[in-house]
Design a protein around this motif. Structure first.
Motif, short mmCIF file in Angstrom:
data_model
loop_
_atom_site.label_atom_id
_atom_site.label_comp_id
_atom_site.label_asym_id
_atom_site.label_seq_id
_atom_site.Cartn_x
_atom_site.Cartn_y
_atom_site.Cartn_z
N SER A 47 5.51 -4.84 3.31
CA SER A 47 5.64 -3.68 2.43
C SER A 47 4.73 -2.56 2.95
O SER A 47 3.54 -2.81 3.20
CB SER A 47 5.25 -4.04 0.99
OG SER A 47 6.13 -5.00 0.46
N PRO A 67 4.87 2.92 -5.37
CA PRO A 67 5.15 2.46 -6.73
C PRO A 67 5.71 3.60 -7.59
O PRO A 67 5.41 4.78 -7.35
CB PRO A 67 3.77 2.01 -7.23
CG PRO A 67 2.96 1.76 -6.01
CD PRO A 67 3.46 2.73 -4.98
N ASN A 119 3.57 -3.35 -14.02
CA ASN A 119 2.63 -4.29 -13.41
C ASN A 119 2.27 -3.87 -11.98
O ASN A 119 3.12 -3.84 -11.10
CB ASN A 119 3.23 -5.70 -13.39
CG ASN A 119 3.44 -6.27 -14.78
OD1 ASN A 119 2.59 -6.09 -15.66
ND2 ASN A 119 4.56 -6.93 -15.00
N TYR A 120 1.00 -3.56 -11.78
CA TYR A 120 0.49 -3.16 -10.47
C TYR A 120 -0.89 -3.76 -10.26
O TYR A 120 -1.45 -4.41 -11.17
CB TYR A 120 0.44 -1.63 -10.36
CG TYR A 120 1.80 -0.99 -10.52
CD1 TYR A 120 2.70 -0.94 -9.45
CD2 TYR A 120 2.21 -0.46 -11.75
CE1 TYR A 120 3.95 -0.38 -9.59
CE2 TYR A 120 3.47 0.09 -11.90
CZ TYR A 120 4.34 0.14 -10.82
OH TYR A 120 5.59 0.68 -10.96
N ASP A 121 -1.47 -3.54 -9.09
CA ASP A 121 -2.78 -4.12 -8.78
C ASP A 121 -3.94 -3.29 -9.33
O ASP A 121 -4.96 -3.85 -9.73
CB ASP A 121 -2.93 -4.28 -7.26
CG ASP A 121 -2.03 -5.37 -6.72
OD1 ASP A 121 -2.51 -6.50 -6.56
OD2 ASP A 121 -0.84 -5.10 -6.47
N GLN A 153 -1.64 1.54 -8.03
CA GLN A 153 -1.67 1.14 -6.62
C GLN A 153 -1.20 -0.30 -6.52
O GLN A 153 -1.60 -1.15 -7.32
CB GLN A 153 -3.09 1.28 -6.07
CG GLN A 153 -3.20 1.13 -4.56
CD GLN A 153 -4.61 1.38 -4.08
OE1 GLN A 153 -5.53 0.62 -4.40
NE2 GLN A 153 -4.81 2.43 -3.30
N ASN A 154 -0.33 -0.58 -5.54
CA ASN A 154 0.11 -1.96 -5.34
C ASN A 154 -0.76 -2.67 -4.31
O ASN A 154 -1.70 -2.09 -3.77
CB ASN A 154 1.60 -2.00 -4.95
CG ASN A 154 1.87 -1.28 -3.63
OD1 ASN A 154 0.97 -1.05 -2.82
ND2 ASN A 154 3.12 -0.93 -3.40
N SER A 163 0.39 4.11 -3.55
CA SER A 163 0.11 4.61 -4.90
C SER A 163 1.24 5.47 -5.43
O SER A 163 2.05 6.01 -4.67
CB SER A 163 -1.20 5.41 -4.91
OG SER A 163 -1.10 6.54 -4.04
#
Length: 337
Positions: free
Chosen positions: A132, A176, A198-200, A226-227, A232
């Motif tokens: 990714s 994202p 849902n992300y980091d 941010q994933n 971002s």
């Protein structure tokens, strides 16, 4: 391929020269070389057996494998028609194995056999890699090629064994896309919970870092997420508060006698804030006697032009106040003289 053959007379033997993959130099009594073992496995020793009969008592084998050092050539004693040897090849490849011997009183004879070792290439797969990347990290370079779009890509290459192998890349490109919803209006005392997904990592307009944010007052709210790949994305929402948040209601009876008092049935109260409106009135048989999508419209108690006085009805209504979530109401209605 062009095949050549020649016949040469040596004493009383006929020596035949055959195409490359066949046994050749085939003197009378010897029919060929038998290969025994798994030629696909480079780690396994391969056995070679002379087929036929001979009066020779020794045989010299050469395996065309310089990498095996002193084991590349071997001379063995053998009884009549019997010569069986084994060899561990040093690496995958195609080899010309040959054996020489001499019958009593005859010239030296030579027999060859081509054998391919360690190059069985059925189902070779180097695996799949999933990557990714952010849009600003393109192009992505993989095996010497540039990739700029999401997709599934393959690359073929040759293994040291000479077999073809295929590697697969699954490339996911993009930042994202958090969503806080459309701009909205709340009533005094109401709260709104913003959840972008849902992300980091999360960073809200007030520098808080929670997954969700609770709105209790008007304003513009934003979040940057941010994933795991470091990409971002940002979204924002405008939240307003409306003082005119009163509901609507419906009368339980009407008297359609044209006295200007309670003559018709419809929505009352905060009608100006109503949208997505639908009102339906049914008689006791379940038949629709009136329906409207206009909150300002009223039913005059008539069905097909006739007054339905001294009758009972049921109704249901759906609507929104200030564009918020849909509401539903139902009730009964008496039409009196």
């Amino acid at each position: 391929m062009v095949f050549h053959s020649a016949i040469s007379l040596i004493s009383s033997w006929i020596i035949l020269f055959h195409p490359a993959d066949d046994n050749h130099f085939n003197p009378p009594g010897i029919t060929g070389i038998e290969v025994v073992g798994d030629t696909c496995d480079i780690s396994a020793a391969i056995s070679f057996q002379l087929m036929g009969t001979s009066d020779a008592t020794s045989y010299t084998w050469n395996f065309d494998d310089p990498g095996s050092g002193s084991n590349n050539s071997i001379t063995v004693d053998g009884s009549r028609g019997n010569s069986n040897v084994s060899h561990q090849f040093s690496k995958p490849g195609r080899y010309e194995v040959h054996v020489t011997w001499q019958e009593p009183g005859m010239p030296e004879a030579r027999l060859c056999k081509y054998v391919t070792i360690g190059q069985c290439c059925v189902g070779t797969n180097a695996g799949t890699t999933t990557i990714s990347v952010c849009a600003d990290q393109l192009p992505y370079v993989w095996n010497g090629s540039n990739y700029t779009e999401s997709g599934r890509y393959t690359h073929s290459f040759q293994l040291p064994s000479g077999c073809d192998s295929v590697a697969t890349l699954v490339l996911q490109v993009g930042n994202p896309t958090p969503s806080l919803g459309n701009d909205t209006t709340l009533c005094p005392g109401e709260k709104l919970l913003l959840d972008p997904g849902n992300y980091d990592n999360y960073l809200w307009q007030d520098l808080s870092a929670g997954k969700v944010f609770e709105v209790t007052q008007p304003g513009r709210y934003s979040v940057t997420v941010q994933n795991g790949g470091g990409c971002s994305g940002t979204d924002a929402i405008e939240v307003m508060y409306e003082n005119n948040c009163g509901d609507i209601y419906f009368p339980s009876a009407i008297t359609p006698n044209n006295d200007g008092k309670n003559d018709a049935f419809g929505a009352l109260g905060n009608v100006a804030s109503v949208s997505n409106y639908k009102l339906v009135v049914y008689n006791r048989y379940g038949q629709v006697v009136y329906s409207s999508s206009d909150p300002f419209q009223r039913w005059n108690g008539q069905n097909s032009g006739l007054l339905v006085a001294n009758s009972n009805f049921v109704w249901n209504a759906a609507y929104s106040i200030n564009g918020r979530s849909q509401k539903y109401k139902k009730g009964s209605l008496a039409v009196l003289k």
